[in-house]
Design a protein around this motif. Structure first.
Motif, short mmCIF file in Angstrom:
data_model
loop_
_atom_site.label_atom_id
_atom_site.label_comp_id
_atom_site.label_asym_id
_atom_site.label_seq_id
_atom_site.Cartn_x
_atom_site.Cartn_y
_atom_site.Cartn_z
N UNK A 138 27.79 74.75 -10.70
CA UNK A 138 26.97 75.51 -11.64
C UNK A 138 25.49 75.21 -11.43
N UNK A 139 25.19 74.01 -10.89
CA UNK A 139 23.80 73.62 -10.67
C UNK A 139 23.12 74.43 -9.58
N UNK A 153 21.76 72.30 -1.80
CA UNK A 153 22.81 72.38 -0.77
C UNK A 153 23.95 73.28 -1.23
N UNK A 154 24.26 73.22 -2.50
CA UNK A 154 25.36 74.04 -3.00
C UNK A 154 24.96 75.51 -3.15
N UNK A 155 23.68 75.75 -3.40
CA UNK A 155 23.19 77.14 -3.38
C UNK A 155 23.32 77.71 -1.97
N UNK A 156 23.14 76.86 -0.97
CA UNK A 156 23.34 77.30 0.41
C UNK A 156 24.79 77.72 0.63
N UNK A 157 25.74 76.96 0.06
CA UNK A 157 27.15 77.33 0.20
C UNK A 157 27.44 78.68 -0.45
N UNK A 175 36.49 85.33 1.85
CA UNK A 175 35.64 84.16 1.62
C UNK A 175 35.12 84.22 0.19
N UNK A 176 35.37 83.15 -0.56
CA UNK A 176 34.92 83.08 -1.95
C UNK A 176 34.46 81.67 -2.26
N UNK A 177 33.84 81.52 -3.41
CA UNK A 177 33.43 80.18 -3.83
C UNK A 177 33.79 79.94 -5.29
N UNK A 178 33.97 78.66 -5.59
CA UNK A 178 34.19 78.19 -6.96
C UNK A 178 32.98 77.35 -7.34
N UNK A 179 32.45 77.58 -8.52
CA UNK A 179 31.30 76.82 -8.99
C UNK A 179 31.69 76.02 -10.23
N UNK A 180 32.14 74.77 -10.05
CA UNK A 180 32.55 73.97 -11.20
C UNK A 180 31.36 73.57 -12.08
#
Length: 243
Positions: A138-139, A153-157, A175-180
């Protein structure tokens, strides 16, 4: 068993969200490779996951080392599912951030993830099927003091998710992402201490997540349940980014 006959690689799979995801995947029949830096912890994790009906094995790798990334891709071989979960997350305010740690975060969280995916994607594309799940945070979309480099770094992902979906999905690879949101794992407690619980109190659900809850979101995106979902970011954050 939703993942029967599927081969999955989970980076950072020896603890926390990665281990709970591996546990769930093994329960659903997958052959799981869990990657991590610590062989002792890896052996312990594999012993925990031995019940089946799927299987698990450990592969030692430091994603901050490109030679290790290359070896991991070769060791894992063709995979049906890739969960890019490994990351470093030391806490530092912007004015206190040292260059060495800054570089380690980007080497592991961004560079390692990118080149591991680049190495494994061709087999998925040739097969015309596969699922890649990036674990963001979430950050990546909201300000959290002390998390400036980690969140970048996680925004890059999250950006990788969108681009890879555009590149890979025409060939059948989703391709998907999870944002805990704030999740109570041993690693997070070591780095954030009581701060993670306090952060949990500030979100709409007024609590932290358990790593098994995040694993369920990863399973959804990895499995046929989400067969028409690609390029998406699933916010598993207790409503934090909704307010």
């Amino acid at each position: 068993m939703e993942l029967k006959d599927q081969v999955a690689l989970i980076t950072g799979g020896t603890a926390g969200i990665g281990l709970e995801t591996a546990r769930l995947f093994v329960r659903e029949g997958a052959s799981v490779v869990i990657a991590g830096r610590n062989p002792e912890r890896g052996a312990k994790a594999v012993a925990e996951l031995a019940d089946g009906p799927g299987s698990a094995r450990f592969a030692a790798a430091d994603l901050g080392d490109l030679e290790d990334v290359r070896r991991l891709a070769e060791d894992a071989g063709p995979v049906d599912i890739l969960v890019n979960n490994a990351s470093l997350f030391p806490v530092a305010t912007t004015v206190d951030q040292d260059v060495e740690t800054f570089q380690r975060l980007f080497d592991t969280n961004v560079r390692g993830t990118f080149f591991l995916t680049a190495a494994l994607a061709p087999a998925m594309l040739a097969k015309g099927a596969g699922s890649i799940v990036n674990v963001s945070t979430m950050a990546a979309v909201m300000g959290v003091p002390g998390a400036s480099v980690y969140s970048a770094t996680k925004a890059a992902l999250a950006s990788f998710t969108r681009t890879w979906a555009a590149e890979f999905s025409p060939s059948g690879v989703r391709v998907n992402s999870v944002a805990p949101g704030p999740t109570l794992t041993d690693g997070v407690v070591v780095e954030w201490g009581d701060g993670v619980a306090e952060l949990g109190k500030s979100i709409p659900l007024r609590r932290t997540a358990g790593p098994a809850e995040i694993a369920e979101s990863i399973l959804f995106l990895a499995s046929a349940r989400s067969s028409f979902v690609t390029g998406a970011n699933l916010a598993a954050d207790g409503g934090a980014t909704a307010i």
